[in-house]
Scaffold this motif. Structure first.
Motif, short mmCIF file in Angstrom:
data_model
loop_
_atom_site.label_atom_id
_atom_site.label_comp_id
_atom_site.label_asym_id
_atom_site.label_seq_id
_atom_site.Cartn_x
_atom_site.Cartn_y
_atom_site.Cartn_z
N CYS A 132 0.94 -1.22 0.00
CA CYS A 132 -0.02 0.05 -0.24
C CYS A 132 0.84 1.22 0.10
CB CYS A 132 -0.86 0.00 1.02
SG CYS A 132 -2.03 -1.21 1.19
N LEU A 133 1.86 1.26 0.82
CA LEU A 133 2.70 2.36 1.00
C LEU A 133 3.53 2.61 -0.35
CD1 LEU A 133 4.11 2.05 4.48
CD2 LEU A 133 2.57 3.78 3.82
N GLY A 134 3.78 1.52 -1.15
CA GLY A 134 4.61 1.59 -2.25
C GLY A 134 3.60 2.31 -3.66
N VAL A 135 2.31 1.84 -3.50
CA VAL A 135 1.44 2.49 -4.22
C VAL A 135 1.12 3.94 -3.86
CG1 VAL A 135 -1.13 2.46 -5.10
CG2 VAL A 135 0.17 0.43 -4.99
N GLY A 136 1.21 4.36 -2.75
CA GLY A 136 0.76 5.64 -2.25
C GLY A 136 2.10 6.75 -2.24
N ILE A 137 2.97 6.37 -3.01
CA ILE A 137 4.33 7.20 -2.85
C ILE A 137 3.98 8.60 -3.32
CG2 ILE A 137 6.53 7.59 -3.98
CD1 ILE A 137 7.14 4.78 -3.69
N GLY A 138 4.21 9.60 -2.55
CA GLY A 138 3.94 11.12 -3.06
C GLY A 138 2.84 11.41 -2.30
N LYS A 139 2.17 10.75 -1.51
CA LYS A 139 0.97 11.32 -0.99
C LYS A 139 1.14 11.30 0.44
CE LYS A 139 -2.32 8.99 -4.20
NZ LYS A 139 -3.28 7.89 -4.62
N THR A 140 0.20 12.02 1.07
CA THR A 140 0.08 12.23 2.51
C THR A 140 -0.55 11.20 3.37
OG1 THR A 140 -1.64 14.07 2.44
CG2 THR A 140 0.78 14.71 2.32
N ARG A 141 -1.70 10.59 2.43
CA ARG A 141 -2.61 9.69 3.22
C ARG A 141 -3.09 8.69 2.26
NH1 ARG A 141 -5.98 8.74 7.91
NH2 ARG A 141 -5.26 10.84 8.81
N LEU A 142 -3.22 7.28 2.53
CA LEU A 142 -3.62 6.40 1.27
C LEU A 142 -4.96 6.76 1.13
CD1 LEU A 142 -1.52 3.21 2.88
CD2 LEU A 142 -1.11 4.45 0.60
N THR A 143 -5.37 6.10 0.05
CA THR A 143 -7.09 6.01 -0.14
C THR A 143 -7.48 4.42 -0.50
OG1 THR A 143 -6.53 5.87 -2.62
CG2 THR A 143 -6.83 8.32 -1.50
N TRP A 144 -8.63 4.42 -0.53
CA TRP A 144 -9.46 3.06 -0.67
C TRP A 144 -8.89 2.48 -1.78
CZ3 TRP A 144 -11.40 -0.50 2.56
CH2 TRP A 144 -11.85 -0.03 3.82
N GLN A 145 -8.76 3.42 -2.93
CA GLN A 145 -8.25 2.93 -4.31
C GLN A 145 -6.80 2.61 -4.21
OE1 GLN A 145 -10.43 2.56 -6.79
NE2 GLN A 145 -8.66 1.38 -7.56
N ASP A 146 -5.95 3.15 -3.33
CA ASP A 146 -4.61 2.60 -3.44
C ASP A 146 -4.41 1.22 -2.61
OD1 ASP A 146 -3.62 4.95 -4.25
OD2 ASP A 146 -3.50 5.96 -2.06
N ILE A 147 -5.58 0.85 -1.65
CA ILE A 147 -5.40 -0.46 -0.96
C ILE A 147 -5.88 -1.41 -1.99
CG2 ILE A 147 -6.53 -1.62 0.85
CD1 ILE A 147 -6.81 0.82 2.56
N HIS A 148 -6.98 -1.23 -2.53
CA HIS A 148 -7.36 -1.94 -3.71
C HIS A 148 -6.31 -2.42 -4.81
CE1 HIS A 148 -11.19 -2.54 -2.07
NE2 HIS A 148 -11.58 -1.18 -2.18
N ASN A 149 -5.52 -1.20 -5.20
CA ASN A 149 -4.58 -1.67 -6.26
C ASN A 149 -3.51 -2.31 -5.56
OD1 ASN A 149 -5.98 -0.03 -8.07
ND2 ASN A 149 -4.86 2.00 -7.60
N ALA A 150 -2.93 -2.05 -4.43
CA ALA A 150 -1.99 -2.80 -3.97
C ALA A 150 -2.38 -4.18 -3.64
CB ALA A 150 -1.48 -2.25 -2.43
N GLU A 151 -3.76 -4.46 -3.16
CA GLU A 151 -4.19 -5.83 -2.97
C GLU A 151 -4.00 -6.89 -4.27
OE1 GLU A 151 -8.27 -8.12 -1.96
OE2 GLU A 151 -8.22 -6.07 -2.06
N ARG A 152 -4.06 -6.37 -5.46
CA ARG A 152 -3.66 -7.33 -6.76
C ARG A 152 -2.22 -7.80 -6.54
NH1 ARG A 152 -7.16 -3.47 -9.10
NH2 ARG A 152 -5.39 -2.35 -9.85
N THR A 153 -1.48 -6.93 -6.34
CA THR A 153 0.10 -7.33 -6.20
C THR A 153 0.40 -8.27 -4.95
OG1 THR A 153 0.84 -5.47 -7.54
CG2 THR A 153 2.54 -6.86 -6.48
N TYR A 154 -0.28 -7.76 -3.96
CA TYR A 154 -0.04 -8.36 -2.70
C TYR A 154 -0.62 -9.65 -2.73
CZ TYR A 154 -1.50 -9.74 2.00
OH TYR A 154 -1.86 -10.58 3.09
N SER A 155 -1.93 -10.00 -3.16
CA SER A 155 -2.54 -11.42 -3.22
C SER A 155 -1.62 -12.30 -4.07
CB SER A 155 -3.85 -11.16 -3.85
OG SER A 155 -4.58 -12.34 -4.09
#
Length: 549
Positions: A381-404
């Motif tokens: 999730c943190l890798g997807v959110g680089i440059g942001k100050t807080r993660l979004t739900w979309q960041d979590i869902h995007n990270a979930e595909r790679t993580y899974s």
């Protein structure tokens, strides 16, 4: 979080493995299980857990806290591949000679000598002689103990050598005894163990039986009596309250040993540790992966001690609260090294709401409740959110595909030594429903069982065994007999959960390890669920999934 405090590539929650985790020292979470392992009074000493459950991290922490009281035994230093590859050892095993007493003597020797070396800093011939002289003076009135010290004299210049050299010496000495027995044999049909092992020559049934009996006598004639007496010396004359010692043994699950003898070696280590429990100021702690522990055959060869072994087992388990605290500690430690102003996971994640729920709970539901999973998902999730100050739900869902996808590969790697080709069984659930009815589930099990007909499938033996009732069904064969063995495997590894008619929520292995063993439970199961951790990787159909784990 400050608007200028944006995620950078260097901001992570650490490594997924203890040996490559830069935050372990600063953010170690002392769970109740850690307290048990560290305790001098708690007798539990066999630490069992899935890969990623934190076994190695606990050991590393203990080493860092009290290095002067810890001895680490590395399996790689024991020459076990050398021993199990010896032709004589392999031949004795093929004859059915019970090598347990030899393995136990070997383990006792390794542990005894390592403890003495550590206690007295025995690393030179002079140090050994000084240690023996002082010890003899203390036990001079106990002739049994004094005689036991003769065991240590037998190693002469080898005592302070590396463990590998001493283990090889013991094994070579044993091999020479076997050779001497062969050369001194008078039976006309007696065949050299080395000759048979190297040429494949078959001895007659009579001569094989004779060899087995004679070789078994040699195995039984070990120096266990002296070793056991030395254990008494260790307890009464060497270790005291000020020199309480932990011996930790990890990495027994690495693929460095002949599988034919691996279980016997580990089982005999457990028996050795049980014998050493009588040393009051010593705690030998052994870590073992769950799947290897399940394969150990205590019942047949352990003299009815299975119950004793299991009473000393600590199964590593993590709660949602444990993992949340662990992640919070890691956020603090990582933030201290960067300019990210955060003190908990809640500072990094989107806010909870009634529609989507709690983001941290969402993430933890996609783990097997292990630190490695939680850290891995957070880092994605943190890798997807680089440059942001807080993660979004979309960041979590995007990270979930790679993580899974990575977690599915990790599940394959964890179990493929025992079940080669298991990933091809997992693949039969690609595109399945999030909530499979029994018909769909059993259809996919049918497809998995047909893998044994494919010429390049590496798991024919184990899969044929688990599906044997399908290929030779009786007239009264039930769904339980036909499908439960393979279903139980998928349940045990954590891929599949199931729900009985009376329950909306599925049961997974973490909830009830024995659930899939029951015929009545299987018959009552109406729906089967792929674990949420693997759903993205398996392209599971959305909808009709469970509401909670």
């Amino acid at each position: 979080m400050s608007k200028n405090s944006r995620f950078k590539s260097g901001f992570t929650l650490g490594g997924e493995q203890a040996e490559a985790d830069p935050l372990l020292a600063d953010a170690f979470y002392e769970s109740g299980d850690y307290d048990v392992i560290r305790s001098k009074e708690d007798p539990r000493c066999f630490v069992i857990g899935r890969t990623g459950a934190g076994k190695s991290a606990v050991f590393q922490r203990i080493e860092e806290e009290i290095p002067e009281h810890v001895i680490r035994i590395n399996p790689e230093d024991l020459s076990l591949p050398y021993i199990t590859d010896l032709q004589v050892i392999r031949y004795l095993d093929s004859l059915g000679v019970n090598l347990d007493l030899f393995w136990i003597a070997l383990w006792k020797h390794v542990l005894l000598v390592e403890i003495i070396r550590h206690r007295y800093s025995v690393n030179t011939p002079a140090a050994k002689q000084s240690f023996l002289k002082n010890l003899r003076e203390r036990i001079s009135k106990d002739h049994g103990k004094e005689a036991a010290l003769g065991y240590l004299d037998e190693f002469e210049g080898r005592f302070w050598c590396e463990t590998e050299e001493r283990v090889r010496e013991i094994t070579d000495k044993f091999t020479r005894r076997i050779d001497a027995e062969v050369e001194g044999g008078t039976s006309g049909g007696f065949v050299s163990a080395r000759a048979v092992a190297s040429t494949g020559t078959e001895a007659s049934t009579e001569s094989r039986a004779e060899q087995t009996e004679r070789f078994q006598r040699i195995v039984n004639d070990t120096q266990l009596a002296k070793l056991n007496k030395m254990i008494s010396v260790l307890d009464e004359d060497i270790l005291d309250d000020q020199h309480f010692t932990y011996v930790i043994i990890d990495d027994l699950d690495r693929d460095w040993i002949d599988e034919r003898l691996a279980n016997d070696l580990i089982r005999c280590l457990f028996r050795t540790v049980l014998d050493l429990k009588r040393v009051r100021n010593l705690k030998v702690v052994v870590a073992l992966r769950t799947n290897i522990f399940q394969e150990l055959d205590f019942g047949k060869k352990s003299g009815g001690q299975e119950e004793k072994f299991r009473s000393l087992v600590l199964h590593l388990r993590w709660t949602r609260a444990d993992l949340q605290e662990l992640l919070d500690e890691r956020v603090k430690a990582s933030a201290a090294r960067t300019d990210v102003a955060a003190t908990s996971m809640g500072d990094l994640l989107p806010h909870a709401n009634k529609t989507r729920g709690n983001p941290l709970h969402y993430m933890l539901e996609r783990t097997l409740m292990r630190p490695r999973d939680a850290i891995a998902f957070a880092n994605e999730c943190l890798g997807v959110g680089i440059g942001k100050t807080r993660l979004t739900w979309q960041d979590i869902h995007n990270a979930e595909r790679t993580y899974s996808a990575k977690r599915l590969l990790a599940l394959r790697d964890e179990w493929k030594p025992t079940y080669p080709g298991i990933d091809q069984v997992f693949a039969k659930f690609r595109g399945c429903s999030g909530r499979m009815d029994k018909q769909e589930f059993q259809r996919r099990l049918d497809e998995a069982m047909l893998l044994i007909s494919e010429p390049n499938f590496p798991g024919t033996d184990w899969l044929k065994d688990l599906s044997s009732a399908m290929w030779s069904p009786g007239k009264d064969s039930t769904g339980f007999a036909l499908y439960q063995p393979l279903a139980k495997l998928l349940y045990s590894v954590g891929l599949i959960g199931c729900a009985v008619r009376s329950s909306r929520a599925p049961t997974f292995y973490l909830d009830d390890p024995l659930f899939a063993d029951s015929e009545s439970n299987y018959e009552q199961c109406e729906y089967f669920f792929p674990h949420r951790m693997y759903q993205a990787a398996l392209n599971v159909k959305a909808g009709n999934t469970e509401t909670t784990n």
